[in-house]
Design a protein around this motif. Structure first.
Motif, short mmCIF file in Angstrom:
data_model
loop_
_atom_site.label_atom_id
_atom_site.label_comp_id
_atom_site.label_asym_id
_atom_site.label_seq_id
_atom_site.Cartn_x
_atom_site.Cartn_y
_atom_site.Cartn_z
N ALA A 313 -0.84 18.76 3.90
CA ALA A 313 -1.78 17.99 3.05
C ALA A 313 -0.71 16.75 2.30
CB ALA A 313 -2.47 18.78 2.05
N LYS A 314 0.31 17.40 1.84
CA LYS A 314 1.23 16.42 1.25
C LYS A 314 1.57 15.45 2.07
CE LYS A 314 5.78 16.70 -1.31
NZ LYS A 314 6.95 17.49 -1.29
N ASN A 315 2.22 15.77 3.21
CA ASN A 315 2.67 14.84 4.27
C ASN A 315 1.49 13.84 4.57
OD1 ASN A 315 5.20 16.28 4.31
ND2 ASN A 315 4.82 17.17 6.13
N GLY A 316 0.27 14.14 4.96
CA GLY A 316 -0.69 13.44 5.03
C GLY A 316 -0.91 12.27 4.09
N LEU A 317 -1.00 12.70 2.71
CA LEU A 317 -1.18 11.97 1.70
C LEU A 317 0.07 11.14 1.29
CD1 LEU A 317 -2.65 11.22 -1.09
CD2 LEU A 317 -1.43 13.01 -2.19
N GLU A 318 1.11 11.46 1.71
CA GLU A 318 2.41 10.44 1.89
C GLU A 318 2.22 9.24 2.72
OE1 GLU A 318 5.60 10.10 0.38
OE2 GLU A 318 4.93 11.54 -0.91
N ARG A 319 1.49 9.71 3.91
CA ARG A 319 1.26 8.58 4.86
C ARG A 319 0.39 7.31 4.25
NH1 ARG A 319 0.68 7.19 10.14
NH2 ARG A 319 -1.61 6.58 11.04
N ILE A 320 -0.65 7.71 3.49
CA ILE A 320 -1.41 6.90 2.87
C ILE A 320 -0.81 6.27 1.81
CG2 ILE A 320 -3.51 6.69 1.32
CD1 ILE A 320 -4.51 9.23 2.48
N LEU A 321 0.13 6.93 0.82
CA LEU A 321 0.81 6.01 -0.07
C LEU A 321 1.82 5.08 0.40
CD1 LEU A 321 1.50 9.30 -2.66
CD2 LEU A 321 -0.51 7.64 -2.49
N THR A 322 2.53 5.68 1.66
CA THR A 322 3.25 4.60 2.19
C THR A 322 2.75 3.29 2.77
OG1 THR A 322 4.85 6.51 2.89
CG2 THR A 322 5.14 4.53 4.02
N ALA A 323 1.66 3.72 3.32
CA ALA A 323 0.86 2.33 3.72
C ALA A 323 0.43 1.45 2.71
CB ALA A 323 -0.45 2.90 4.46
N VAL A 324 0.01 1.98 1.47
CA VAL A 324 -0.19 0.96 0.38
C VAL A 324 1.00 0.24 0.04
CG1 VAL A 324 -0.83 1.08 -1.95
CG2 VAL A 324 -2.02 2.50 -0.38
N GLU A 325 2.07 0.93 0.06
CA GLU A 325 3.44 0.12 -0.28
C GLU A 325 3.75 -0.92 0.72
OE1 GLU A 325 6.26 3.24 -0.78
OE2 GLU A 325 5.75 3.68 -2.70
N ARG A 326 3.61 -0.41 2.23
CA ARG A 326 3.93 -1.50 2.82
C ARG A 326 2.77 -2.75 2.83
NH1 ARG A 326 6.20 0.25 8.05
NH2 ARG A 326 4.60 -1.07 9.03
N ALA A 327 1.73 -2.57 2.57
CA ALA A 327 0.73 -3.61 2.36
C ALA A 327 1.00 -4.58 1.22
CB ALA A 327 -0.82 -3.05 2.23
N GLU A 328 1.55 -3.75 0.19
CA GLU A 328 1.95 -4.57 -1.19
C GLU A 328 3.15 -5.48 -0.95
OE1 GLU A 328 2.42 -1.47 -3.90
OE2 GLU A 328 0.36 -1.80 -4.88
N GLU A 329 4.04 -4.67 -0.10
CA GLU A 329 5.29 -5.49 0.61
C GLU A 329 4.92 -6.87 1.17
OE1 GLU A 329 8.58 -5.58 -0.33
OE2 GLU A 329 7.88 -4.14 -1.60
N ALA A 330 3.81 -6.53 2.16
CA ALA A 330 3.45 -7.61 2.90
C ALA A 330 2.74 -8.73 2.32
CB ALA A 330 2.40 -7.11 4.05
N LEU A 331 2.15 -8.25 1.18
CA LEU A 331 1.18 -9.17 0.38
C LEU A 331 2.23 -10.21 -0.41
CD1 LEU A 331 -1.35 -10.23 -1.11
CD2 LEU A 331 -1.03 -8.62 -2.82
N LYS A 332 3.26 -9.82 -0.68
CA LYS A 332 4.37 -10.76 -1.20
C LYS A 332 4.82 -12.00 -0.27
CE LYS A 332 6.51 -7.15 -4.05
NZ LYS A 332 7.56 -6.04 -4.07
#
Length: 465
Positions: A313-332
């Motif tokens: 479950a922890k690994n799965g959640l990491e995937r979500i949090l990483t995706a958010v970070e990537r999207a935030e990077e992209a937004l910049k």
RNA sequence: GGCGCGAUGGCCAAGUGGUAAGGCAAAGGUCUGCAACACCUCUAUCGCCGGUUCAAAUCCGGCUCGUGCCUCCA
């Protein structure tokens, strides 16, 4: 929205008593020790129900009690040689801390049994006046057979109960009119906390608390009454008997019960040694992981708890949090261009899919699957030359869908100390110099400290694990 | 004995009539100094038997196994 009602044993459309409002009562823990991982399940599940109802526009009155007078509390108090209130206050504070760490929000009201004694005495008196209760030697009993509907929630019939308890009766109290009668008020024993009542000094029975507190803070009729499935009988059955007999009206419209949590496929118990407190788990994992883990299965299915499963479950959640970070990077880097209608529509469709899952008796497992679909959509579509508004749409939606489940999409901001900062820079220099052995050594050193580095186009990123 | 629940790929887990979502793990590949992240590819006929139906993981019956409650345990 459809909810499974234990009373009718089927899913029913949720229709509130008053339009736009929902009164929910969830039986809370007895505070004689730190709360355990089993206590956490109803807290997380029904907090999620509350979030979703609010998202759907309901004004939710969410009431969850702390049972702060009870045999186990008294026992503990005697062991430590302190007043019972010292024990209960201590563990209420600890429970609140654990709940906070699991992103379980404060209830509208968290009543405590000891602060509602006058109302309980009042209800007992009402039951006596109506002929539903009687007093013997300072103990007040509920006259179970007098309540016609007894057994309607657990679908038991009284004669089965009686034959099943024949053996107990031998050692039981002979002062009861009927073996099925249960205690509303019990007289004090030496060293126990007590309150004055018309039947002498004593304290309320367990079932009575919830009947009184739900009446006081929600009303005679509540929309949803929830708790662990083990409470169906006798606790909730007795609550129904007390409340409906006293108030003369239906007690709760919908009854929701979460299934049990098992540990390594066995029932959790102190004797088996597989008993975990939320606090212990919290030392190994962020408690948000536990929340995510619990919501990954349907609340009415038994859920097994083990290190391997939590790790997954922890690994799965990491995937979500990483995706958010990537999207935030992209937004910049994003441009002020028109977003692609088709892509925007896809996001909207996922939101609808998510809502359909949650509308179907709080199917959080399906809802999480939708979040992963959104993660994949985000990871595959966000990149160079993407429009700002599309990035924002993805981010807002991820935050919204996770937020309803009580999942925070941003990792905790941890400050790096200078030492670590320096090591990261040194590693970058080593990489420039193609001294990869040194670079890898530093990376391993940081990993041992729980800092994971990722080299991306935008530079070095790090995260705590 | 009474009243329930469950059995889906290596693991977890959705799915109540139309030919099996999602995650984790493993494997191969792209990217990368390497790694990580990400992406692509790949893994199931749904406990067993029988029935209903044009069609069943999904409905009915039987069986096997597991499991919950039956007086204070969420």
């Amino acid at each position: 929205m459809k909810l499974y009602n234990t009373m009718t044993r089927q899913k029913e459309e949720f229709v509130p008593i008053r339009e736009g409002k929902a009164g929910i009562y969830v039986c809370g823990p007895t505070v004689y020790d730190l709360i355990h991982i089993g206590n956490a399940r109803p807290m997380i599940v029904f907090d999620t129900l509350r979030c979703y109802l609010e998202y759907r526009g309901y004004e939710v009155n969410y009431v969850s009690n702390f049972t702060d007078v009870d045999d186990k509390i008294i026992k503990r108090a005697n062991e430590e040689g302190v007043d019972a209130s010292v024990i209960s206050e201590r563990y209420i504070a600890e429970a609140r801390k654990d709940m906070h760490d699991m992103n379980v929000r404060e209830a509208t009201v968290h009543p405590k049994a000891t602060e509602e004694i006058p109302d309980m005495i009042q209800m007992v008196q009402t039951l006596i006046d109506k002929g539903y209760a009687y007093e013997v030697n300072g103990t007040v009993y509920f006259r179970t057979r007098r309540f016609q509907d007894y057994g309607k929630l657990s679908h038991k019939n009284l004669d089965d109960l009686r034959s099943g308890n024949r053996e107990l009766k031998v050692s039981g109290q002979e002062e009861k009119e009927d073996n099925l009668d249960f205690v509303l008020w019990k007289p004090k024993k030496e060293g126990e906390p007590f309150w004055e009542s018309p039947w002498g000094e004593g304290r309320p029975g367990w079932h009575l608390e919830c009947s009184c507190m739900s009446k006081k803070y929600i009303g005679d009729v509540i929309d949803i009454h929830a708790g662990g499935e083990d409470l169906i009988f006798p606790h909730h059955e007795n609550e129904i008997a007390q409340s409906e007999a006293a108030n003369g009206t239906e007690f709760a419209r919908y009854w929701m019960h979460n299934a049990f949590l098992k540990i390594d496929n066995e029932k959790m118990s102190k004797s088996l040694g597989n008993f975990f407190t939320v606090r212990e788990i919290g030392e190994k994992y962020p408690l948000q992981v536990i929340r995510f883990f619990m919501l990954s299965a349907h609340y009415r299915s038994p859920l097994n708890f083990s290190d391997d499963l939590v790790e997954a479950a922890k690994n799965g959640l990491e995937r979500i949090l990483t995706a958010v970070e990537r999207a935030e990077e992209a937004l910049k880097q994003a441009e002020d261009s028109q977003p692609d209608d088709g892509q925007i529509r896809k996001v909207d469709e996922l939101v609808e899919k998510y809502e359909a899952a949650m509308d179907d008796d709080l199917n959080t497992a399906d809802a999480i699957a939708v979040i992963f679909e959104l993660v994949r959509l985000s990871n595959t579509t966000i990149g160079e030359h993407v429009s700002k508004s599309y990035c924002e749409k993805i981010l807002d939606t991820l935050e919204l869908l996770c937020g309803i489940l009580g999942i925070e999409t941003h990792r905790e901001e941890a400050l790096l100390d200078e030492e670590i900062e320096r090591l990261i820079e040194e590693r970058q220099q080593a990489r420039k110099d193609k001294d990869f052995a040194r670079a890898d050594a530093i990376r391993n050193e940081l990993q041992d400290k729980g800092i994971v580095l990722e080299d991306t186009r935008e530079g070095v990123k790090w995260k705590k694990i």
